[in-house]
Scaffold this active site. Sequence first.
Site, PDB file in Angstrom:
ATOM      1  N   ARG B  53       0.795  -1.187  -0.015  1.00 39.27           N
ATOM      2  CA  ARG B  53       0.055   0.013  -0.178  1.00 39.27           C
ATOM      3  C   ARG B  53       1.078   1.397   0.064  1.00 39.27           C
ATOM      4  O   ARG B  53       1.995   1.107   0.440  1.00 39.27           O
ATOM      5  CB  ARG B  53      -0.873  -0.033   1.222  1.00 39.27           C
ATOM      6  CG  ARG B  53      -1.734  -1.222   1.465  1.00 39.27           C
ATOM      7  CD  ARG B  53      -2.373  -1.005   2.878  1.00 39.27           C
ATOM      8  NE  ARG B  53      -2.698  -2.454   3.349  1.00 39.27           N
ATOM      9  CZ  ARG B  53      -3.437  -2.705   4.603  1.00 39.27           C
ATOM     10  NH1 ARG B  53      -3.662  -1.676   5.374  1.00 39.27           N
ATOM     11  NH2 ARG B  53      -3.889  -3.758   4.579  1.00 39.27           N
ATOM     12  N   ASP B  55       0.016   5.301   1.259  1.00 37.08           N
ATOM     13  CA  ASP B  55      -1.129   6.012   2.313  1.00 37.08           C
ATOM     14  C   ASP B  55      -1.533   7.102   1.353  1.00 37.08           C
ATOM     15  O   ASP B  55      -0.948   7.708   0.113  1.00 37.08           O
ATOM     16  CB  ASP B  55      -0.329   6.613   3.428  1.00 37.08           C
ATOM     17  CG  ASP B  55      -0.231   5.690   4.655  1.00 37.08           C
ATOM     18  OD1 ASP B  55      -0.841   4.789   4.344  1.00 37.08           O
ATOM     19  OD2 ASP B  55       0.257   6.049   5.733  1.00 37.08           O
ATOM     20  N   TYR B 113      12.505   3.873  -1.595  1.00 40.00           N
ATOM     21  CA  TYR B 113      11.753   5.212  -1.374  1.00 40.00           C
ATOM     22  C   TYR B 113      12.593   6.426  -1.438  1.00 40.00           C
ATOM     23  O   TYR B 113      13.665   6.565  -1.010  1.00 40.00           O
ATOM     24  CB  TYR B 113      11.148   5.356   0.117  1.00 40.00           C
ATOM     25  CG  TYR B 113      10.082   4.477   0.064  1.00 40.00           C
ATOM     26  CD1 TYR B 113       8.784   4.937  -0.280  1.00 40.00           C
ATOM     27  CD2 TYR B 113       9.964   3.071   0.551  1.00 40.00           C
ATOM     28  CE1 TYR B 113       7.460   3.945   0.113  1.00 40.00           C
ATOM     29  CE2 TYR B 113       8.840   2.200   0.736  1.00 40.00           C
ATOM     30  CZ  TYR B 113       7.669   2.783   0.486  1.00 40.00           C
ATOM     31  OH  TYR B 113       6.687   1.944   0.476  1.00 40.00           O
ATOM     32  N   ARG B 202       8.542   7.915   6.698  1.00 43.77           N
ATOM     33  CA  ARG B 202       8.396   9.161   7.214  1.00 43.77           C
ATOM     34  C   ARG B 202       8.475   9.315   8.614  1.00 43.77           C
ATOM     35  O   ARG B 202       9.030  10.605   9.058  1.00 43.77           O
ATOM     36  CB  ARG B 202       6.803   9.168   7.205  1.00 43.77           C
ATOM     37  CG  ARG B 202       6.282   9.310   5.657  1.00 43.77           C
ATOM     38  CD  ARG B 202       4.876   9.217   5.445  1.00 43.77           C
ATOM     39  NE  ARG B 202       4.165  10.047   6.180  1.00 43.77           N
ATOM     40  CZ  ARG B 202       2.822  10.135   6.317  1.00 43.77           C
ATOM     41  NH1 ARG B 202       2.175   9.092   6.011  1.00 43.77           N
ATOM     42  NH2 ARG B 202       2.367  11.054   7.111  1.00 43.77           N
TER      43      ARG B 202
END
Lengths: 250, 250
Positions: B53, B55, B113, B202
Amino acid sequence: MTRRYKITLAYDGTNFAGFQVQPNQRTVQSVLEAAVNKMSKNSDYITIYGSGRTDAGVHALGQVVHFDFPHDIPAEGMLKGLNSMLPLDCEVVGCEIVPNDFHARFTTHGKRYMYRVSRGRFTNPFKRFYTGHYKYPLDIEKIKEAMPDLVGTHDFSSFVASGSQTKNHVRTIYEATVREDKENDEIIFEFCGNGFLYNQVRIMVATLLEIGNGKRPVHDFLRLYEVKDRNECRETAPASGLYLKEVYYD
Amino acid sequence: MTRRYKITLAYDGTNFAGFQVQPNQRTVQSVLEAAVNKMSKNSDYITIYGSGRTDAGVHALGQVVHFDFPHDIPAEGMLKGLNSMLPLDCEVVGCEIVPNDFHARFTTHGKRYMYRVSRGRFTNPFKRFYTGHYKYPLDIEKIKEAMPDLVGTHDFSSFVASGSQTKNHVRTIYEATVREDKENDEIIFEFCGNGFLYNQVRIMVATLLEIGNGKRPVHDFLRLYEVKDRNECRETAPASGLYLKEVYYD
């Protein structure tokens, strides 16, 4: 005694119905007037004067406006205060107190626009609101060869949108450049001139892309200055690629 | 006989309620399933399987999904067909037909990422949805000194959001870099690892920014691996700065 403030603005035009106030529309002028009038508290309504309009979807890196403010706030305090109240798609990037004969629209000597063209077969999701996309073949050398034809004083009647009220279509372009940004797969135009007609930059860009695509001869601009006919330039590049980059004053 | 298609996707996460299907929400999976099922016409419903997934607000440059398709369409035709039906904030950037034992989620070896931090006193209107903004002082040298502490196999329990169902918080980071993009006034992080916990990137970025700001000692990560306590890392960098850049398979 009021003071005149000159404000330099950056805005993402995507969610604005252009610069100028319109009934029931979210415009740059309306959000800025709301912020300025909130700061002035209970004085008379303060109107913002811009260097000129930008259309819906058109961006600014350096739009200039002025207004007269009834209280004595330092430029730095005005900048911070406005940014604390403005929505995040509009930012004050510069503020100075100017003489009362400064006028954002009437004392400007010229403007600089940038136009970003994204390449590639499909629209890049991150560029859909920030470039005009052109997926057809382009010979950048042909465009480079055409650019000098734009510089100088010309009658741009072939390049003015039908909605324009202006009768005099003679304008001077001081500088017209194109460069390839290979890393980002973009072609970036810049135009600096004493003034631009309604949609002029977007029509010029569409015409330059047709030259690059081989649909028009390289020096077609010279013919288009003569024929003075918008029907010869039917295409208008999308608003999303256009940026008002700088407005010049003394 | 169905064929399995591996699709690489780029999407602007701004207007998606994340990747995964949710009732009455616009998600990446739902718009992609709508496009795939439109192409398959009247066959059984086709489900998309993503590598994982993302967000709401998180972007992708190279998300990977797979699905089984009942008709024989060349990879190039599938790519074109889907892009003609997908909304402009989601683009298929790659398509291949893969063996039936390929699985976007279960056969991945790792992910990369990127996190973009914008600097400056105020939020830049063009970056509000595409970066995390950090206006406080930063000593980039301190962050550079901390980055090697992230590489290797560690227990990331201090860096997992409370909503996570995962019991095993040990993950391996192969590469962790930071660089300054001075032209754009940004700091760009990249993390490549065998897998990441919910919100891990994050939370790590927020912690690295606290190190750069002097709120934490440079080598605080070494302590945080030991204490295994999310209360030690309360901050989470905004979704808007995060990009799923690449998903690795054999």
